[in-house]
Enzyme design. Structure first.
Site, PDB file in Angstrom:
ATOM      1  N   THR A   1      64.370  29.557  81.651  1.00 38.98           N
ATOM      2  CA  THR A   1      63.035  30.234  81.966  1.00 38.98           C
ATOM      3  C   THR A   1      62.853  30.950  82.614  1.00 38.98           C
ATOM      4  OG1 THR A   1      62.724  28.991  83.868  1.00 38.98           O
ATOM      5  CG2 THR A   1      61.256  28.112  81.592  1.00 38.98           C
ATOM      6  N   LYS A   2      63.611  31.528  83.249  1.00 35.54           N
ATOM      7  CA  LYS A   2      63.668  33.171  84.609  1.00 35.54           C
ATOM      8  C   LYS A   2      64.075  33.595  83.625  1.00 35.54           C
ATOM      9  CE  LYS A   2      64.276  30.036  87.114  1.00 35.54           C
ATOM     10  NZ  LYS A   2      64.710  29.489  88.145  1.00 35.54           N
ATOM     11  N   ASN A   3      64.370  35.494  84.387  1.00 37.98           N
ATOM     12  CA  ASN A   3      63.729  36.665  83.265  1.00 37.98           C
ATOM     13  C   ASN A   3      64.423  36.966  82.200  1.00 37.98           C
ATOM     14  OD1 ASN A   3      62.673  35.875  86.135  1.00 37.98           O
ATOM     15  ND2 ASN A   3      62.366  38.412  86.146  1.00 37.98           N
ATOM     16  N   ILE A   4      66.342  36.434  82.406  1.00 41.74           N
ATOM     17  CA  ILE A   4      66.608  36.289  81.087  1.00 41.74           C
ATOM     18  C   ILE A   4      67.812  35.346  81.609  1.00 41.74           C
ATOM     19  CG2 ILE A   4      66.912  39.611  81.568  1.00 41.74           C
ATOM     20  CD1 ILE A   4      69.931  38.796  82.883  1.00 41.74           C
TER      21      ILE A   4
ATOM     22  N   TYR B   1      68.348  30.406  83.876  1.00 40.25           N
ATOM     23  CA  TYR B   1      67.896  28.850  83.189  1.00 40.25           C
ATOM     24  C   TYR B   1      67.058  29.691  82.489  1.00 40.25           C
ATOM     25  CZ  TYR B   1      65.643  24.403  83.472  1.00 40.25           C
ATOM     26  OH  TYR B   1      64.895  23.217  82.887  1.00 40.25           O
TER      27      TYR B   1
END
Ligand SMILES: *Cc1c(COP(=O)(O)O)cnc(C)c1O
Length: 398
Positions: free
Chosen positions: A195-198, A193
């Site tokens: 906003t996630k880490n990648i 998603y």
């Protein structure tokens, strides 16, 4: 307040650059935009990154979690133990299958599911139909998997890890040393998603060492067709396909996978930048008595998806809500992770949970605030965020 220089620091901004653009254009021009060769490549690269035997790309982590429980045969009347301190997707998918989420409270240090509370729930005897445990590696800090594995072995339970925050995080395991999240439980589910880490804008991945589970998910993720049904539009393909099982529409397009392929190459750099920001925040806030910095367990490589600061309300004239507003006035975006699920209307009505059920989760929720920690933050962004936090605290000390 006098007019102050304002520097706008959003809570999050994705790091999309020339590599992502190049991969997407390559896919758009290739004549193949839905699930195909780029998705295969993303799966291969991701499997290699976490060291997993199988990686299956899907539309989102929510779908990954749903497919994981489906592949294990979780169904009506079953129970799944998980944490209330998570995003709704974790527990929502348990309901998709007609099963019941059994929440247990979290550890006050790590905010992860507390293994002692899992054991209590199993020993109490009230939950006789537990089939699986779903730990969430909250904020990117891996759960105590040695203890959770031992519990699962003792009670013959499956483990589905919600690794939505945990791309890159690792943990020391008995007999294995440092192990990256993705090969520990029966299945691990990742999120890409925005906003996630990648990110792949939207996207998810399931990893497993089990050939049978991988095959079941491959079929179920695309209407119950053969995994390579997409080849039917290829020159080598045939018009014929068979439906083998109940299926869902959870495939990931090559356009999304193109972004993911480029982002995965930068995962190490992103994690280093997030870690450097966390370190700067810890340095700045550690000695401030009105603040409590995150606790990191020994033997954990924290992926720092989130930096969750706790306020000490007894030291302040303001609560968390006002803190968020005052940070916004200074131009800094913050957020709150998480609103415990048992406090939400749906979980109370559908499953009978109440306020007061999980006091540790509620205490943390009442005073936690997530600061910006995205990899594209400049040194000035980090410095302004620190100055703003300390300024708000100084002006509102009791
Ligand atoms: C973001 C998130 C999800 C869902 O991920 P999607 O890819 O948006 O479906 C699931 N669990 C947790 C803990 C999350 O933070």
């Amino acid at each position: 307040m006098s007019a102050k220089p304002i520097r706008n620091v959003p809570f999050h901004r994705p790091s999309i650059g020339a590599d992502e653009e190049r991969e997407v254009i390559d896919t758009l021009r290739s004549g193949w935009i839905t699930t195909g060769p780029k998705t295969k490549r993303f799966e291969r690269d991701f499997a290699e990154y976490v060291g997993a035997k199988h990686a299956l790309a899907v539309a989102h982590c929510t779908g990954a979690l749903h497919l994981a429980l489906f592949a294990l045969g979780i169904g009506p009347g079953d129970e799944v133990i998980t944490t209330p301190f998570t995003f709704t997707a974790t527990a929502e998918v348990i309901g998709y299958l007609g099963a019941r989420p059994v929440f247990v409270d979290i550890d006050p240090g790590t905010f992860n599911i507390n293994p002692a509370r899992i054991e209590e729930a199993l020993e109490r005897g009230a939950n006789r139909n537990v089939r699986a445990i779903m730990p969430v590696h909250f904020a990117g800090q891996a759960c105590d998997m040695d203890r959770i594995l031992a519990i699962a072995r003792r009670y013959d339970l499956k483990i589905v890890e919600d690794a939505a925050h945990a791309v890159g995080s690792a943990r020391h395991l008995e007999g294995r040393g440092m192990v990256r999240i993705g090969t520990i439980g029966d299945l691990s589910c990742f999120s890409f998603y925005a906003t996630k880490n990648i990110t792949s804008a939207e996207g998810g991945m399931v990893t497993t060492e089990d050939d049978g589970l991988a095959a079941r998910i491959a079929v179920a993720s695309l209407h119950g067709m053969d995994r390579d049904a997409w080849k039917r539009y290829d020159q080598s393909g045939s018009w014929f396909y068979e439906i083998h099982d109940t299926g869902f529409k959870y495939n990931l397009s090559d356009v999304h996978s193109a972004i993911g392929v480029a982002q995965l190459k930068r995962a190490g750099e992103f994690m280093r930048r997030r870690t450097a920001t966390a370190r700067a925040y810890n340095e700045a806030f550690r000695s401030e008595p009105a603040l409590q910095t995150p606790y990191v367990e020994p033997g954990v490589d924290h992926a720092w998806h989130l930096y969750v600061l706790r306020l000490r309300p007894e030291q302040l004239r303001i609560g968390r809500g006002q803190f968020v507003d005052l940070m916004r006035e200074r131009g800094v975006g913050t957020s709150v992770h998480c609103i415990p699920l048992h406090l939400m209307d749906f979980y109370q009505k559908r499953y009978g949970y109440h306020a007061g059920d999980f006091p540790v989760a509620e205490d943390i929720y009442s005073r936690c605030v997530s600061l910006p920690i995205f990899p594209g933050m400049s040194e000035e962004d980090v410095a302004w965020t620190i100055e703003s936090v300390l300024g708000v605290i100084r002006e509102n000390r009791r």
